[in-house]
Design a protein around this motif. Structure first.
Motif, PDB file in Angstrom:
ATOM      1  N   GLY A  68      -4.125   6.764   3.074  1.00 40.80           N
ATOM      2  CA  GLY A  68      -3.328   5.758   3.183  1.00 40.80           C
ATOM      3  C   GLY A  68      -2.081   6.172   2.849  1.00 40.80           C
ATOM      4  O   GLY A  68      -1.555   6.577   1.595  1.00 40.80           O
ATOM      5  N   HIS A  69      -0.967   6.112   3.688  1.00 39.80           N
ATOM      6  CA  HIS A  69       0.395   6.323   3.637  1.00 39.80           C
ATOM      7  C   HIS A  69       1.355   5.878   4.380  1.00 39.80           C
ATOM      8  O   HIS A  69       2.506   6.197   4.043  1.00 39.80           O
ATOM      9  N   GLU A  70       1.017   4.962   4.927  1.00 37.83           N
ATOM     10  CA  GLU A  70       2.142   3.988   5.597  1.00 37.83           C
ATOM     11  C   GLU A  70       2.258   2.749   5.148  1.00 37.83           C
ATOM     12  O   GLU A  70       1.756   1.844   5.526  1.00 37.83           O
ATOM     13  N   VAL A  71       3.055   2.694   4.157  1.00 44.89           N
ATOM     14  CA  VAL A  71       2.985   1.387   3.164  1.00 44.89           C
ATOM     15  C   VAL A  71       4.522   0.711   3.343  1.00 44.89           C
ATOM     16  O   VAL A  71       5.456   1.461   3.191  1.00 44.89           O
ATOM     17  N   SER A  72       4.322  -0.711   3.097  1.00 44.88           N
ATOM     18  CA  SER A  72       5.426  -1.483   2.933  1.00 44.88           C
ATOM     19  C   SER A  72       4.937  -2.546   2.066  1.00 44.88           C
ATOM     20  O   SER A  72       3.700  -2.824   1.885  1.00 44.88           O
ATOM     21  N   GLY A  73       6.090  -3.125   1.227  1.00 43.93           N
ATOM     22  CA  GLY A  73       5.876  -4.057   0.248  1.00 43.93           C
ATOM     23  C   GLY A  73       6.978  -4.602  -0.411  1.00 43.93           C
ATOM     24  O   GLY A  73       8.007  -4.502   0.035  1.00 43.93           O
TER      25      GLY A  73
END
Length: 317
Positions: free
Chosen positions: A57-62
């Motif tokens: 998991g490396h494509e993160v938004s938040g």
């Protein structure tokens, strides 16, 4: 918090673990979306090579929910796209503040900064010029983004090729000057007919397949450029190197590992998205809960009709 752990072939499990503690230069981000990336498909299919659990998991938004003592340029409540190298399929991530970029007011599952960085850096490396004839092979998620960025450079022809009618329809809506269904037409013939017989000045390979790589050599003019954007997994690939030598192609590996380059690409990409210059609207087509992450990867592998991009989406608290 919940986090997805890869424990075997096609076997993610969801564990409960403590929320990560942040260092002084880090922020804690409540994850809104984490993209399902093709680069992680083969590891999911094969399982961890060492037998030890892995945390992809490396494509993160938040949204930033806590800041470290040394962080002065991010506040709690800021919506961000971030870069992590692992543990992105989780409800929270701890990440250096320098690796976070404001996402604006749009949908957070359409603010995936890491793939934006990839395409920004790929297009800048390839450097399409005003009036160039450009071919994009592959009208999936990355190909769509490459196409949009190339369009900002003012090409004469922007030709997009794929095997899927719905993908080509989308490429047309995004402004391709010509789309080519390679199951029905010869891409090299179409390109030559539109480029005064010479071929493309620049071809982007965005599929990660042997067939697309082969087509690059058949569509690009002598002394033209070939940019390899697709992530090539599985068996080794082949090219007719004697012919490619004779054609004097410039071959560009549009993959980057230098954090400074990745960060600059993320900053540029998020500026374009947050300002509305570049749109990811409609490109995230499949959303899954964390408990359905194996289904998400199976969907990426199968690419059902209408598929562009899948994300693991986390509900707002």
């Amino acid at each position: 918090m919940r986090i997805a752990v890869l424990r075997g072939p096609e076997r993610f499990e969801v564990d409960d673990v403590p929320v990560p503690r942040i260092r002084p230069d880090e922020v804690l981000v409540r994850v809104a979306a984490s993209g399902v990336c093709a680069s992680e498909l083969e590891p999911w299919v094969d399982g961890p090579s060492t037998g030890e659990p892995r945390y992809p998991g490396h494509e993160v938004s938040g949204v930033v929910v806590e800041t470290g003592a040394e962080v002065t340029d991010l506040d709690v409540g800021v919506r961000v796209g971030v870069w992590v190298t692992e543990r992105g399929f989780a409800e929270y991530v701890a990440v250096r503040a320098a690796y976070c970029f404001p996402a604006g007011d749009g949908s957070l599952d359409e603010a995936l900064a890491e793939p934006l960085s990839c395409v920004v850096n790929a297009v800048e490396l390839a450097d399409p010029r005003l009036g160039d004839d450009v071919v994009v092979i592959g009208a999936g998620f990355m190909g769509n983004l490459v196409q949009q960025l190339v369009a900002l450079r003012g090409p004469r022809q922007l030709i997009v090729a794929d095997t899927r009618p719905e993908a080509l329809e989308r490429a047309s809506r995004l402004g391709a000057t010509r789309v080519v269904d390679v199951t029905r037409e010869s891409l090299p013939d179409v390109v030559r007919s539109l480029t005064d017989g010479g071929g493309a000045d620049l071809t982007f390979e965005c599929t990660g397949t042997q067939a697309a790589l082969t087509s690059c050599g058949e569509t690009t003019r002598m002394s033209g450029k070939v940019a390899i954007v697709g992530f090539h997994q599985g068996p080794s690939r082949e090219i007719p190197l004697a012919y490619w030598n004779w054609m004097a192609f410039t071959i560009l590996n549009a993959h980057f590992r230098d954090p400074a380059v990745i960060m600059r690409g993320m900053e540029v990409g998020m500026r374009l998205v947050s300002s509305g210059v570049l749109s990811m609207h409609g490109l995230v087509t499949h959303r899954f809960g964390l408990e359905d992450i194996n289904e998400a990867f199976a969907t990426l592998r199968g690419k059902p009709e209408g598929f562009v991009k899948a994300v693991i989406a986390f509900p707002d608290e």
